[in-house]
Design an enzyme around this catalytic site. Structure first.
Site, mmCIF file in Angstrom:
data_model
loop_
_atom_site.group_PDB
_atom_site.id
_atom_site.type_symbol
_atom_site.label_atom_id
_atom_site.label_comp_id
_atom_site.label_asym_id
_atom_site.label_seq_id
_atom_site.Cartn_x
_atom_site.Cartn_y
_atom_site.Cartn_z
ATOM 1 N N GLU A 48 1.565 -0.544 -5.013
ATOM 2 C CA GLU A 48 0.645 0.554 -5.311
ATOM 3 C C GLU A 48 1.566 1.755 -5.520
ATOM 4 O OE1 GLU A 48 -3.425 2.565 -3.606
ATOM 5 O OE2 GLU A 48 -1.792 2.229 -2.193
ATOM 6 N N ASP B 38 0.837 -1.194 0.000
ATOM 7 C CA ASP B 38 0.000 0.000 0.000
ATOM 8 C C ASP B 38 0.876 1.251 0.000
ATOM 9 O OD1 ASP B 38 -2.674 1.326 0.492
ATOM 10 O OD2 ASP B 38 -1.597 1.986 2.281
#
Length: 706
Positions: free
Chosen positions: A380, A344
């Site tokens: 990401e 993330d």
């Protein structure tokens, strides 16, 4: 008097060896550290750790067994202006805890300051309001467990939430719904297999905590991007207990998925923690060694650098924070048998001073690590800091969530002008993003929807977000949805709009599965899941975000369409190339890819840059796949012709000449939900045939190998 031995500084955490437990915790700033043992009645026994080596405080306690709850109290300076926030009145979670028991109960005692006067130190004991670390039994019967190790080009990823996927599944026992056991249930696995899924990407399962402001509103952090224990599976996802049972249940889930040939990828949040900004609570890292674990402002070390939008950023410039990340990753691979990670806001991990740096220590450590470098690594590739959008800029070992793929495909199918050239690049693996760094099409994790934003059904049903249930007056969530409601906002009964929406869903799914790269399907999109226009359901642990499995009946046609698309991709190497298209084969000069106008002529530069152009044909030559098979054998496949019409009016396409093929069999038309699979009918199109293509639709034609 309890017996305490010196023990060893490594491994960090609470480690049971069959006879007793070693406790070890890093703190460069501590003056002394107390280990706190908690009885079943919450009575507390404090034991000073007797040894310190290289800023690691440690001790060994004979007779301490699995299930023992514990925490730490760190004695040291409380000098926020210098970045130090030690406070022995605050019970602290172990950064290396492998299990957490109990819930966080929000109370002023959790905070290091008085609410009425933040300049006054809060000396209230936080232990009654804190969850506790748990000593675990690390042993588990893995049997013959083996990682599936599906090659990237054959991978189909299914992004799922442990609770959201299973809370309403009728075949899962009620007491198991929303847990690891439910993910490993045969009914859930059978559904995944029917979709051709080879890897489940689980949204955060590291133990996390809800923010205070959400709890005050009667909500919670449902998504889980608020980690406090990087080695502990989230306790609320356990159906069997929280005194170490959650670890065993997680392992059993992994074993069951592996037996079915499905890999387990974890969405991990190493960019920030649940302690928030300088006004946040003291739960662990902050009280152990604030300056080592967090990025602080150089000018005023009371404040945190925030590249995440969550109040703090983990300090990847610190060797001890980096060690925690690497130890955590290795633990999940070696002890928990997971197969990969999706990072993330990964750009935040690549910041050395301030800029994102491809040569950062984090990437160096990953590259040389013999364990982590061998699993699937998905970035990401952005954060919220300056220069944080880094799609296409990660090192060769990495794959990336391709945000440009999502945006371009959405723009193309909602009719945005001048989208055709970039759509073509995304369809064929995004060579413009990845080829120059030595990567291949599989570097692109393709997705149209994910947990963050609209579901597929909402993408074609709403122009605007509808996040009122989140309690922020609809201010939260992105306004850049790139969606189109097909004429009316929200649910409709108009049959024409319903048909158009269904066609658009099939367009998105067909584009996803037939694009080069790795397709990622968001859980529930295969059965038309809706969040009623909420594009930021991070706090909705309820039916807004949970899959309604009754839709497998009402959306059975869509479900079967997705299954057919997945089979088509699986069976045809031309849709899962390991190398980029090159135009012409080096030996024969045969072309592997040709772009054609709807009139059947090859595209010219002018055709590409006509702003109103929204239609084209794509010829995929299955006999010109120049990459070798797994045993070095040449790969050949059927050839395909894609007729793509994103225009708002029906169009007549003219099939190209005989040099492209003598007979074309129609196998897919997104204007309806039929999908022709072998054996094929005798009907076929010939060169020069006129084919009517409905507005906003795709047709796929197949030419079998001779």
């Amino acid at each position: 008097m309890r017996e305490v031995w010196p023990g060893e500084p490594y491994p960090l955490g609470g480690t049971w060896d069959g006879v007793g437990t070693s406790f070890s915790v890093f703190s460069e700033v501590a003056e002394r550290i107390e280990l706190c043992l908690f009885g079943d009645d919450d009575s507390e026994e404090r034991i000073e750790l007797p040894e310190v080596d290289g800023f690691v405080w440690h001790g060994y306690l004979p007779g301490i067994m699995p299930g023992q709850r514990y925490g730490y109290r760190v004695h040291g300076p409380y000098e926020p202006a210098r970045g130090h926030r030690c406070n022995p009145d605050k019970l602290l979670l172990d950064p290396y805890a492998k299990a957490i028991d109990g819930d966080l109960v929000w109370n002023e005692a959790l905070f290091p300051y008085r609410f009425t006067d933040p300049g006054v130190v809060n000396s209230d004991d936080s232990a009654p309001f804190m969850p506790k670390n748990v000593v675990i039994n690390p042993f588990f019967d893995w049997g013959n467990d083996r990682a599936p190790r599906t090659p990237y080009h054959q991978t189909v990823i299914y992004e799922a939430h442990v609770r959201g996927l299973t809370m309403r599944h009728p075949a899962v026992p009620e007491e198991q719904r929303g847990t690891y056991a439910a993910i490993g249930h045969p009914a859930v696995i059978d559904h995944l297999l029917s979709l051709g899924v080879t890897a489940v990407e689980l949204m955060p399962v590291h133990h996390y905590m809800p923010e205070h402001f959400l709890v005050a509103r009667g909500l919670t952090n449902y998504w889980g991007y608020n980690t406090m224990a990087y080695l502990a599976p989230h306790a609320d996802y356990s159906s069997s207990g929280t005194r170490g049972e959650q670890v065993l249940e997680f392992k059993a889930m992994v074993r069951a998925l592996h037996e079915a040939g499905i890999e387990v990828i974890l969405d991990v949040v190493y960019n920030h923690t649940a302690e928030g900004d300088h006004m946040g609570p003291t739960l662990g890292f902050r009280g152990i060694d604030n300056a080592a674990y967090y990025r602080l402002h150089d000018g005023d070390r009371r404040y945190y650098l925030d590249y995440t939008g969550c109040g703090n950023s983990l300090n990847v410039r610190s060797p001890h924070a980096l060690q925690l990340i690497m130890d955590s990753l290795r633990y999940w691979v070696l002890d928990m048998h997971v197969d990969g990670f999706r990072f993330d806001l990964a750009a935040a991990l690549a910041r050395e001073l301030h800029d994102v740096d491809r040569l950062s220590a984090f990437f160096d450590l990953i590259q040389q690590d013999p364990v982590i470098s061998q699993v699937k690594l998905i970035a990401e590739p952005w954060d919220v800091g300056p220069g944080g959008y880094q799609v296409g800029n990660f090192p060769p070992l990495w794959t990336e969530w391709n945000g440009k793929y999502r945006d371009t495909v959405r723009d193309f199918w909602r009719g945005t002008g001048s989208a055709l050239p970039e759509f073509a690049s995304r369809l064929t693996g995004s060579a413009d993003l990845y080829a120059s760094s030595g990567r291949r099409p599989v570097a692109s994790i393709n997705f149209v929807t994910c947990h963050d934003g609209f579901t597929l059904t909402d993408l074609v049903s709403y122009d605007r977000k509808h996040n009122e249930d989140n309690g922020e007056d609809n201010r939260d969530g992105t306004d850049d949805n790139r969606s189109w409601n097909c004429g009316v906002e929200g649910p409709v009964e108009d049959p024409e709009i319903v048909r158009l929406r269904h066609r658009q869903r099939r367009n998105f799914l067909t584009t996803l599965f037939l694009s080069q790269g790795v397709p990622m399907l968001s859980h529930g999109d295969e059965i038309g899941r809706t969040q009623r226009g909420n594009n930021n359901a991070y706090c909705q642990d309820n039916e807004v975000a949970w899959i309604d499995w009754s839709m497998t009946r009402t959306e059975s046609d869509l479900l079967e369409f997705v299954r057919s698309l997945s089979r088509l991709r699986r069976d045809h190497p031309v849709f899962q190339r390991r190398r980029f298209f090159h135009g012409r084969a080096p030996d024969s000069g045969e072309r592997d890819l040709v772009w054609l106008t709807p009139a059947g002529a090859e595209m010219t530069a002018g055709d590409w840059h006509t702003g109103y152009a929204k239609s084209l044909m794509v010829y995929l030559n299955g006999e010109a796949i120049t990459e070798p098979g797994p045993r070095g054998e040449p790969i050949t496949d059927d050839s395909f012709l894609m007729l793509i019409n994103a225009h708002h009016e029906d169009m007549t396409f003219t099939l190209p000449g005989p040099e492209f093929g003598a007979a074309w069999i129609p196998i897919l038309d997104t204007n309806d939900d039929t999908f022709q699979e072998p054996p094929y009918p005798d009907d076929h199109w010939t060169p020069g045939s006129l084919v009517a293509v409905t507005s906003r639709s795709i047709q796929l034609l197949r030419q079998p190998l001779p």
